[in-house]
Design a protein around this motif. Structure first.
Motif, PDB file in Angstrom:
ATOM      1  N   ILE A 173     -10.530  11.880   1.227  1.00 34.07           N
ATOM      2  CA  ILE A 173     -10.284  11.042  -0.129  1.00 34.07           C
ATOM      3  C   ILE A 173     -11.425  11.682  -1.266  1.00 34.07           C
ATOM      4  CG2 ILE A 173     -11.543   8.886  -1.132  1.00 34.07           C
ATOM      5  CD1 ILE A 173     -10.605   7.406   1.475  1.00 34.07           C
ATOM      6  N   TRP A 174     -12.421  12.154  -0.973  1.00 33.53           N
ATOM      7  CA  TRP A 174     -13.510  12.604  -2.037  1.00 33.53           C
ATOM      8  C   TRP A 174     -12.987  13.853  -2.782  1.00 33.53           C
ATOM      9  CZ3 TRP A 174     -15.875   8.567  -3.512  1.00 33.53           C
ATOM     10  CH2 TRP A 174     -16.724   8.865  -4.448  1.00 33.53           C
ATOM     11  N   PRO A 175     -12.450  14.903  -2.164  1.00 34.90           N
ATOM     12  CA  PRO A 175     -11.724  15.716  -2.906  1.00 34.90           C
ATOM     13  C   PRO A 175     -10.784  15.309  -4.284  1.00 34.90           C
ATOM     14  CG  PRO A 175     -11.849  16.567  -0.697  1.00 34.90           C
ATOM     15  CD  PRO A 175     -12.204  14.844  -0.735  1.00 34.90           C
ATOM     16  N   VAL A 176      -9.956  14.417  -3.824  1.00 38.64           N
ATOM     17  CA  VAL A 176      -8.983  13.865  -4.906  1.00 38.64           C
ATOM     18  C   VAL A 176      -9.961  13.034  -5.906  1.00 38.64           C
ATOM     19  CG1 VAL A 176      -6.996  11.933  -4.844  1.00 38.64           C
ATOM     20  CG2 VAL A 176      -7.292  13.442  -2.833  1.00 38.64           C
ATOM     21  N   VAL A 177     -10.962  12.342  -5.504  1.00 38.78           N
ATOM     22  CA  VAL A 177     -11.485  11.601  -6.495  1.00 38.78           C
ATOM     23  C   VAL A 177     -12.455  12.530  -7.144  1.00 38.78           C
ATOM     24  CG1 VAL A 177     -13.921  10.161  -6.585  1.00 38.78           C
ATOM     25  CG2 VAL A 177     -12.395   9.501  -4.777  1.00 38.78           C
ATOM     26  N   PRO A 202       0.696  -1.116   0.007  1.00 36.21           N
ATOM     27  CA  PRO A 202      -0.038   0.047  -0.005  1.00 36.21           C
ATOM     28  C   PRO A 202       0.849   1.137  -0.018  1.00 36.21           C
ATOM     29  CG  PRO A 202      -0.637  -1.335   1.620  1.00 36.21           C
ATOM     30  CD  PRO A 202       0.732  -2.129   1.246  1.00 36.21           C
ATOM     31  N   GLU A 203       0.588   2.311  -0.646  1.00 36.76           N
ATOM     32  CA  GLU A 203       0.973   3.701  -0.700  1.00 36.76           C
ATOM     33  C   GLU A 203       0.550   4.041   0.698  1.00 36.76           C
ATOM     34  OE1 GLU A 203       2.510   7.117  -0.551  1.00 36.76           O
ATOM     35  OE2 GLU A 203       2.880   5.725  -2.355  1.00 36.76           O
ATOM     36  N   PRO A 204       1.326   4.492   1.515  1.00 42.04           N
ATOM     37  CA  PRO A 204       1.063   4.999   2.792  1.00 42.04           C
ATOM     38  C   PRO A 204       0.350   6.309   2.919  1.00 42.04           C
ATOM     39  CG  PRO A 204       3.379   5.013   2.590  1.00 42.04           C
ATOM     40  CD  PRO A 204       2.903   4.316   1.434  1.00 42.04           C
ATOM     41  N   ASP A 205       0.628   7.180   1.996  1.00 37.61           N
ATOM     42  CA  ASP A 205      -0.066   8.496   2.038  1.00 37.61           C
ATOM     43  C   ASP A 205      -1.482   8.426   1.515  1.00 37.61           C
ATOM     44  OD1 ASP A 205      -0.289  11.618   2.336  1.00 37.61           O
ATOM     45  OD2 ASP A 205      -0.534  11.159   0.213  1.00 37.61           O
ATOM     46  N   LEU A 206      -2.544   8.820   2.186  1.00 40.28           N
ATOM     47  CA  LEU A 206      -3.999   8.317   1.719  1.00 40.28           C
ATOM     48  C   LEU A 206      -4.286   9.182   0.392  1.00 40.28           C
ATOM     49  CD1 LEU A 206      -6.560   7.038   2.314  1.00 40.28           C
ATOM     50  CD2 LEU A 206      -7.267   8.908   3.583  1.00 40.28           C
ATOM     51  N   LYS A 207      -3.892  10.316   0.436  1.00 43.55           N
ATOM     52  CA  LYS A 207      -4.182  11.109  -0.908  1.00 43.55           C
ATOM     53  C   LYS A 207      -3.624  10.405  -2.169  1.00 43.55           C
ATOM     54  CE  LYS A 207      -5.619  15.446   0.922  1.00 43.55           C
ATOM     55  NZ  LYS A 207      -5.233  17.134   1.068  1.00 43.55           N
ATOM     56  N   ALA A 208      -2.315  10.099  -1.982  1.00 41.65           N
ATOM     57  CA  ALA A 208      -1.622   9.638  -3.050  1.00 41.65           C
ATOM     58  C   ALA A 208      -1.991   8.219  -3.165  1.00 41.65           C
ATOM     59  CB  ALA A 208      -0.067   9.592  -2.362  1.00 41.65           C
ATOM     60  N   THR A 234     -14.663  -2.188   6.659  1.00 38.99           N
ATOM     61  CA  THR A 234     -13.746  -2.440   7.911  1.00 38.99           C
ATOM     62  C   THR A 234     -12.250  -2.758   7.364  1.00 38.99           C
ATOM     63  OG1 THR A 234     -14.332  -4.520   8.562  1.00 38.99           O
ATOM     64  CG2 THR A 234     -15.755  -2.758   9.435  1.00 38.99           C
ATOM     65  N   TRP A 235     -12.107  -3.166   6.130  1.00 37.52           N
ATOM     66  CA  TRP A 235     -10.892  -3.815   5.919  1.00 37.52           C
ATOM     67  C   TRP A 235     -10.418  -4.007   4.541  1.00 37.52           C
ATOM     68  CZ3 TRP A 235      -9.169  -8.502   3.899  1.00 37.52           C
ATOM     69  CH2 TRP A 235      -7.544  -8.815   4.112  1.00 37.52           C
ATOM     70  N   LEU A 236      -9.509  -3.525   3.859  1.00 35.66           N
ATOM     71  CA  LEU A 236      -9.106  -3.742   2.505  1.00 35.66           C
ATOM     72  C   LEU A 236      -7.830  -4.283   2.296  1.00 35.66           C
ATOM     73  CD1 LEU A 236     -10.594  -0.656   0.918  1.00 35.66           C
ATOM     74  CD2 LEU A 236     -11.455  -3.097   0.378  1.00 35.66           C
ATOM     75  N   TYR A 237      -7.324  -5.136   3.183  1.00 36.60           N
ATOM     76  CA  TYR A 237      -6.160  -5.672   3.006  1.00 36.60           C
ATOM     77  C   TYR A 237      -4.764  -4.588   3.224  1.00 36.60           C
ATOM     78  CZ  TYR A 237      -2.816  -9.555   1.284  1.00 36.60           C
ATOM     79  OH  TYR A 237      -1.960 -10.437   1.019  1.00 36.60           O
ATOM     80  N   GLY A 238      -5.077  -3.870   3.913  1.00 29.95           N
ATOM     81  CA  GLY A 238      -4.153  -2.961   4.408  1.00 29.95           C
ATOM     82  C   GLY A 238      -4.266  -1.562   3.741  1.00 29.95           C
ATOM     83  N   PHE A 239      -5.301  -1.537   2.884  1.00 28.88           N
ATOM     84  CA  PHE A 239      -5.523  -0.223   1.920  1.00 28.88           C
ATOM     85  C   PHE A 239      -6.839   0.694   2.642  1.00 28.88           C
ATOM     86  CE2 PHE A 239      -3.539  -3.018  -0.840  1.00 28.88           C
ATOM     87  CZ  PHE A 239      -2.428  -2.357  -1.481  1.00 28.88           C
ATOM     88  N   GLN A 240      -6.992   1.816   2.274  1.00 27.53           N
ATOM     89  CA  GLN A 240      -8.199   2.664   2.517  1.00 27.53           C
ATOM     90  C   GLN A 240      -9.100   2.752   1.621  1.00 27.53           C
ATOM     91  OE1 GLN A 240      -8.055   3.415   6.086  1.00 27.53           O
ATOM     92  NE2 GLN A 240      -6.139   1.886   5.872  1.00 27.53           N
ATOM     93  N   PHE A 241      -8.784   2.578   0.525  1.00 32.76           N
ATOM     94  CA  PHE A 241      -9.794   2.936  -0.775  1.00 32.76           C
ATOM     95  C   PHE A 241      -9.523   1.933  -1.850  1.00 32.76           C
ATOM     96  CE2 PHE A 241     -10.124   4.960  -5.159  1.00 32.76           C
ATOM     97  CZ  PHE A 241     -11.406   5.394  -4.910  1.00 32.76           C
ATOM     98  N   GLU A 242     -10.677   1.539  -2.454  1.00 36.87           N
ATOM     99  CA  GLU A 242     -10.631   0.565  -3.449  1.00 36.87           C
ATOM    100  C   GLU A 242     -11.663   1.024  -4.462  1.00 36.87           C
ATOM    101  OE1 GLU A 242     -11.185  -3.857  -4.516  1.00 36.87           O
ATOM    102  OE2 GLU A 242     -10.632  -3.508  -2.497  1.00 36.87           O
TER     103      GLU A 242
END
Length: 134
Positions: A91-95, A45-51, A113-121
């Motif tokens: 997340i949503w402004p980046v989307v 996973p990319e650690p920075d949420l926006k990235a 609650t879980w995405l294999y270590g990710f926050q967005f899919e």
């Protein structure tokens, strides 16, 4: 049984083979794309949420491009967000930056609650252009 018409983006086939799924399948004029996350080349996973969101779209766009599509061909989106109460405003402004102009595709947003270590899919269905549908 018909053979699946699988679309593999360049440079990521090993990741899909390791996890035993297809990134996208062409069928009856449509492209069904598996959920894409903000994973680096090695799958981490990319650690920075926006990235991470930008990378998820980059991974999605690589698949769309390989199939002869763009995001403008997307007709249906399912977005998964871990703990949306906490992460939605990030997340949503980046989307919106990456979404393009109206008319927009349909959207279903799901809090998980879980995405294999990710926050967005992001998972999509696209209409294949006539030249790519064959």
């Amino acid at each position: 049984m018909p053979v699946r018409d699988v679309v593999f983006p360049a440079g990521r086939q090993a990741l899909y083979e390791k996890n035993r799924y297809s990134p996208a399948i062409r069928s009856n004029g449509f492209l069904f794309v598996s959920g894409q996350v903000g994973s680096r080349e090695d799958g981490s996973p990319e650690p920075d949420l926006k990235a991470q969101v930008r990378l998820a779209f980059a991974n999605l766009n690589a698949i769309l491009k390989e199939a002869g599509c763009t995001f403008d061909d997307v007709i249906d989106v399912t977005a998964f967000i871990v703990d949306p109460h906490t992460h939605f405003e990030t997340i949503w402004p980046v989307v919106h930056e990456l979404w393009g102009d109206a008319p927009y595709p349909t959207l279903t947003g799901i809090g998980v609650t879980w995405l294999y270590g990710f926050q967005f899919e992001i998972k999509v269905i696209a209409k294949l252009p006539e030249s790519a549908a064959a």
